[in-house]
Scaffold this active site. Structure first.
Site, mmCIF file in Angstrom:
data_model
loop_
_atom_site.group_PDB
_atom_site.id
_atom_site.type_symbol
_atom_site.label_atom_id
_atom_site.label_comp_id
_atom_site.label_asym_id
_atom_site.label_seq_id
_atom_site.Cartn_x
_atom_site.Cartn_y
_atom_site.Cartn_z
ATOM 1 N N LYS A 159 79.868 -22.532 -19.369
ATOM 2 C CA LYS A 159 81.267 -22.234 -19.064
ATOM 3 C C LYS A 159 81.566 -22.663 -17.633
ATOM 4 C CE LYS A 159 81.867 -18.876 -22.550
ATOM 5 N NZ LYS A 159 82.467 -17.641 -22.950
ATOM 6 N N PRO A 182 81.975 -14.959 -18.258
ATOM 7 C CA PRO A 182 80.602 -14.534 -17.984
ATOM 8 C C PRO A 182 80.541 -13.658 -16.729
ATOM 9 C CG PRO A 182 80.695 -16.899 -18.381
ATOM 10 C CD PRO A 182 82.103 -16.414 -18.227
#
Length: 89
Positions: free
Chosen positions: A33, A2
């Site tokens: 995540k 990300p």
């Protein structure tokens, strides 16, 4: 991985490092995540306009490889990022 990329026309922020840490934590939370895989990027002093105005503004871009989850994640994260930028100006 990300990534949240924040570009703002503001010349400087009070504490850019704290802003990046806050955004990193929120992006990890929103994407599910580990923060160890999150990247944050902040650029200040970027010439830009919004709605034809030169008033301070920001552009927030969120990307992730793999599952992105619901689009809501990006909307929430983007709005949170803009609120965060305002707190640090």
């Amino acid at each position: 991985m990300p990534l949240i990329n924040v570009r703002t026309s503001l010349q400087a922020l009070k504490d850019g490092s704290a802003l990046l840490q806050e955004l990193s934590s929120e992006l990890a939370n929103q994407t599910g995540k580990p923060e160890a895989y999150v990247m944050t990027l902040l650029e200040t002093g970027v010439p830009m306009t919004f709605a034809g105005s030169h008033e301070p503004c920001a552009y927030v871009e969120v990307k992730s490889i793999g599952t992105l989850g619901f689009i809501r994640n990006f909307t929430v994260c983007g709005f949170d990022a803009l609120r965060s930028v305002n707190r640090y100006k």
